[in-house]
Design a protein around this motif. Structure first.
Motif, PDB file in Angstrom:
ATOM      1  N   GLY A 148       0.783  -1.691  -0.032  1.00  9.08           N
ATOM      2  CA  GLY A 148       0.010  -0.029  -0.227  1.00  9.08           C
ATOM      3  C   GLY A 148       0.283   1.463   0.185  1.00  9.08           C
ATOM      4  N   ALA A 186       4.386   0.584  -3.587  1.00  8.94           N
ATOM      5  CA  ALA A 186       3.956  -0.167  -4.621  1.00  8.94           C
ATOM      6  C   ALA A 186       2.648   0.463  -4.892  1.00  8.94           C
ATOM      7  N   ALA A 187       1.673   0.965  -4.402  1.00  6.19           N
ATOM      8  CA  ALA A 187      -0.034   0.774  -5.130  1.00  6.19           C
ATOM      9  C   ALA A 187       0.743   2.157  -5.860  1.00  6.19           C
ATOM     10  N   LEU A 188       0.156   2.140  -6.674  1.00  2.57           N
ATOM     11  CA  LEU A 188      -0.259   3.558  -7.609  1.00  2.57           C
ATOM     12  C   LEU A 188      -1.647   3.843  -7.119  1.00  2.57           C
ATOM     13  N   HIS A 189      -2.995   4.133  -6.514  1.00  2.00           N
ATOM     14  CA  HIS A 189      -4.194   4.088  -5.370  1.00  2.00           C
ATOM     15  C   HIS A 189      -5.172   4.854  -6.834  1.00  2.00           C
ATOM     16  N   GLY A 190      -5.526   4.217  -7.020  1.00  2.00           N
ATOM     17  CA  GLY A 190      -7.288   5.039  -8.051  1.00  2.00           C
ATOM     18  C   GLY A 190      -6.466   4.617  -9.718  1.00  2.00           C
ATOM     19  N   ARG A 191      -5.665   5.038  -9.727  1.00  2.00           N
ATOM     20  CA  ARG A 191      -4.748   4.037 -11.550  1.00  2.00           C
ATOM     21  C   ARG A 191      -5.186   2.914 -11.934  1.00  2.00           C
ATOM     22  N   PHE A 238      -2.302  -1.440 -16.127  1.00  2.00           N
ATOM     23  CA  PHE A 238      -2.180  -1.393 -17.000  1.00  2.00           C
ATOM     24  C   PHE A 238      -0.822  -0.549 -16.333  1.00  2.00           C
ATOM     25  N   GLU A 239      -1.614   0.490 -16.011  1.00  2.00           N
ATOM     26  CA  GLU A 239      -0.782   1.972 -15.753  1.00  2.00           C
ATOM     27  C   GLU A 239       0.662   1.094 -14.066  1.00  2.00           C
ATOM     28  N   ALA A 295       4.404   1.186 -14.602  1.00  2.00           N
ATOM     29  CA  ALA A 295       5.419   1.762 -14.286  1.00  2.00           C
ATOM     30  C   ALA A 295       7.062   2.058 -14.214  1.00  2.00           C
ATOM     31  N   GLY A 332      -7.446  -0.621  -7.864  1.00  2.00           N
ATOM     32  CA  GLY A 332      -8.165  -1.335  -6.527  1.00  2.00           C
ATOM     33  C   GLY A 332      -9.306  -1.733  -6.235  1.00  2.00           C
TER      34      GLY A 332
END
Lengths: 318, 500
Positions: free
Chosen positions: B343, B346-351, B354-355, B359, B398
């Motif tokens: 969390g 690593a996590a690109l929250h809300g993306r 694919f994104e 990265a 998410g």
């Protein structure tokens, strides 16, 4: 019913509905409001707001409480610089644009360095910069309006160029295309969203977050400078507080357009609709003969209302 | 005498998803009862239903023989059910006594806080734990000044202040090192002696067998079995939890020739939490980093990734010296870093998924332009290598469960075709099925020649997966285990230094 509710909370839908409602309201209050030439006029004003909002949206998407309060004075500075470089001469338009853009880009970079290297909160950094530039402008201009737009620039902003539309609208379309390309077709854009969403995680994929953020503030400065050029093209000459009125609207347009103030979400298409909706609102309020202070109150209320509306969404975001 | 808790035939649906089809759990007084199962098996939902934070659709719950129909958490609390939070529930500025009674302080008749009664009551609660607490735990001390162990006592006293009959411990030991866990267990045994029933949820099976009286296993929303802990073993419990998955947990190791050139050589690495760490990692090798938590394992991995640069020391990759001042330096040389704290790290929250995958590839390949259509197939393959379940690359991150999210963050690095993988407790909090997929993949990557540095807070994972294990203690390598010394006994002994 629930579906309609979620649809209404969708920023693009909301902005589109707002645009239609405001057009209808304007036409009702003052017949002729929604006529073709009036709409062109409104779009021209929207374009000016839309260009400064492009930079603002980049800074906001980049996250870490990104915001640029210096766009107002940078518009004034851009207009001042461009006006003095071209001084009414058509041949000096290009140097004027380059100088204005270069100066404001450089100041934006300073904002970015303050935010990244010195870790000054963006609100404070850009507010401080606003004071510095404002003071500088007073010294440079000695408080009097100076510089003139070249006739060709004024024509470009105000007169039909193609299909009955002024050149500035084509510039806006080009900027929209460039923003889409930048955000969706370059790794820079993907990195901006990644950084806005979770800066630590973005850095742990190797993204140069400090450099990226500095560039975002530089770009915001650049867009503000270009807006300044448009403003002087629109009005013919500049005074040192000409950009002040754009600060709050540039932020509201970004929010109406669905860019999360928490960063990492939103796109420029929404911001364009936001700029149009806001310009329409301004125009309707003017039709109602509301004074400047009245408009400010309504603008502020719109911003707070939107935060209430979208705030619940951001909480749902995982 | 009726049991402290009897839950039977519990059902719960969230829209179309059946979270519980037949949840059942019986806990006796003075019993520590483990509730086990892979993530998504329904154990969290069952606990939430018992604690009143989720309303059940069907079934019955009885506390001490009395039916419990909670409409809100306060109802369950009034019936004597308490949830234990390991972290973040204490206010650092307040004293021990104030924290214990936070939110339900005894009042004087005038409505002010009755400080004397507050301290008397706190003192009475502390009494039975005084022996465990060792050096006196002063009720007037601000919590900020307490050692972590002492804070645990305060956390427990805080729960006890509400006079619970049943306490639910959900992953209560996840953040603790071995010594703290032992301390924690001493407190649980004291609670047991007081007749309090406890539900214990943990991913650490060794702890479960150490502390629990009985074990209830859930799978796919239903309770499948309850065993007395003394009459079963890890194998049987794991089989019950994952069904057919179990045999994949620790596949056999692939041996590689010993005469290859080393992939990564670290010479006397120093950092804030590292003292002269040297190691050699060969192609195809899985090198484990063991020991108690926070002994420098993560510091080494983050140092080798350039995230927390090393102060001094040399790093060679395939014979060439490497400067690691920022993560991009490592990424561009094919070094990948997977953190267990997904969390945050690593996590690109809300993306989109694919994104989230893309990265690292952008950096590795110094990519400027992005054509999503051309990259999608590669990313799909990376995700498929881990049996990741997802709706599509455009779905938000998410929308995935924790285990599947972690698979995406591993796929992020797979897409960069890494030569060295730095795994920093990567399986923290993910379910057993996802772990099995992950171990499978690690073995496969090693067989293909990737070099892997693997830190895990679970000894069993290290012993099951690694060719060698370096045991850390106080920022230095205390021992190297390989071959016949790769046993839990040696690992524990080395981790504890001379104390064991």
């Amino acid at each position: 019913m629930a579906r309609i509710k979620t649809l209404l909370a969708e920023p693009l839908v909301l902005a589109s509905i707002a645009i239609l409602v405001l057009l209808a309201a304007g036409e009702f209050l003052s017949p002729g409001f929604a006529r073709g030439d009036q709409v062109t006029r409104l779009l021209t004003v929207s374009a000016i707001l839309g260009i400064v909002a492009a930079g603002q949206s980049l800074v906001v998407i980049g996250g870490r409480e990104g915001i640029d309060l210096s766009v107002g004075v940078l518009i004034s500075l851009g207009a001042f610089t461009a006006g003095n470089v071209m001084n009414g001469v058509n041949g000096a338009i290009l140097p004027a644009v380059l100088t204005a853009g270069g100066v404001t880009f450089a100041i934006g970079i300073v904002n970015g360095l303050g935010v990244t290297l010195l870790r000054i909160p963006p609100l404070v950094m850009t507010l401080g910069m606003m004071g510095v530039v404002q003071g500088g402008l007073v010294v440079l201009s000695r408080g009097a309006p100076s510089g003139n737009a070249a006739p060709m620039l004024m024509g470009f902003v105000n007169q039909p160029l193609l299909l009955g539309l002024p050149g500035i609208l084509f510039v806006w379309a080009l900027i929209a295309l460039a923003m889409w390309f930048l955000l969706r077709r370059t790794s820079f854009g993907y990195a901006v969203y990644a950084m806005g969403s979770n800066e630590r995680a973005a850095a742990l994929t190797g993204m140069p977050t400090g450099l990226l953020r500095t560039l975002l503030y530089g770009l915001s400065g650049l867009f503000a400078g270009l807006t300044g050029v448009c403003v002087i093209g629109y009005t013919g000459n500049s005074f040192i507080s000409v950009g002040d009125q754009y600060v709050l609207p540039s932020i509201i347009a970004v929010v109406i357009g669905g860019v999360s103030l928490a960063g990492g979400a939103g796109n420029y298409f929404g911001v364009m609709l936001g700029a149009i909706a806001l310009t329409l609102l301004q125009s309707v309020l003017t039709t109602l003969q509301l004074e400047f202070w009245g408009r400010q109150i309504i603008f502020g209320a719109v911003l707070l209302g939107l935060m209430l509306l979208y705030g619940r969404q951001t909480q749902l975001r995982v | 005498m009726p049991p402290a808790l009897r839950a039977q035939g519990i059902t719960k649906r969230f829209d179309a998803v059946v979270a519980l089809s037949d949840g059942a759990l019986t806990v006796e007084r003075g019993e520590i009862h483990a509730l086990l199962g892979a993530n998504g098996c329904g154990k969290s939902t069952l606990c939430k239903i018992i604690a009143g934070t989720v309303l059940r659709d069907g079934g019955s719950v009885q506390v001490d023989g009395v039916p419990l129909e909670p409409k809100r958490p306060a109802d369950a609390e009034a019936a004597g059910i308490a949830l234990f939070y390991q972290e973040l529930s204490l206010v650092p500025q307040l004293t021990v006594a104030e924290n214990i009674f936070l939110g339900h302080e005894p009042r004087t008749r005038a409505g002010f806080v009755d400080r004397r009664k507050l301290e008397d009551d706190a003192g009475r609660l502390l009494g039975p734990f005084q022996a465990v607490a060792g050096s006196g735990l002063d009720l007037h001390t601000p919590v900020a000044r307490l050692a972590p162990d002492q804070r645990q006592i305060v956390e427990i006293l805080k729960v006890l202040a509400r006079r619970p009959r049943l306490i639910i411990f959900d992953e209560a030991t996840a953040a603790l090192d071995r010594r703290q866990v032992e301390f924690f267990f001493r407190m649980l045994r004291e609670l047991k002696a007081q007749g309090i029933a406890m539900i214990f949820i943990s991913h650490r099976l060794d702890e479960v067998f150490e502390i629990c009286d009985r074990i209830t296993v859930m799978r796919n929303g239903a309770t499948v079995a309850t065993y007395p802990a003394a009459e079963t073993d890890v194998n049987r419990v794991v089989h019950a939890m994952v069904g057919a998955m179990a045999e994949h947990l620790h596949p056999p190791q692939v041996e590689r020739p010993a005469n290859e050139q080393p992939r990564l050589v670290v010479d006397r690495a120093r950092g804030r939490r590292l003292r002269d760490v040297s190691l050699t990692l060969r192609p195809g090798e899985i090198l484990g980093l063991g020991g108690l938590q926070g002994q420098g394992q993560s510091a080494l991995l983050r140092g080798l990734f350039g995230a927390d640069p090393l102060d001094s020391g040399r790093v060679n990759l395939d014979g060439a010296p490497l400067r690691l001042r920022k993560p991009a330096d490592a990424v561009r040389h094919g070094i990948a870093y997977v953190s267990g704290d997904r969390g945050r790290d690593a996590a690109l929250h809300g993306r989109s998924i694919f994104e989230n995958i893309a990265a690292a590839s952008f950096i590795r390949e110094r990519r400027v332009l992005v054509w999503p259509g051309r990259l999608a197939e590669r990313f799909r393959q990376a995700a498929a290598a881990l049996n990741t379940k997802y709706a599509g690359l455009e779905a938000p991150i998410g929308s995935l469960s924790g285990g599947n999210q972690q698979k995406i963050f591993i796929a992020r690095w797979l897409a960069t075709r890494p030569a060295v993988l730095l795994l920093d407790d990567p399986t923290k909090g993910i379910d057993l099925a996802a772990k099995a997929d992950f171990f499978d993949l690690v073995q496969r990557l090693a067989a293909e020649g990737a070099s892997i540095l693997f830190y895990s807070s679970e000894d069993a994972e290290l012993l099951g997966l690694c060719n060698r294990i370096l045991v850390f203690n106080g920022g230095a390598i205390a021992a190297e285990l390989s071959g016949g010394t790769m046993t839990a006994l040696h690992l524990t002994r080395a981790a504890y230094g001379d104390a064991a």
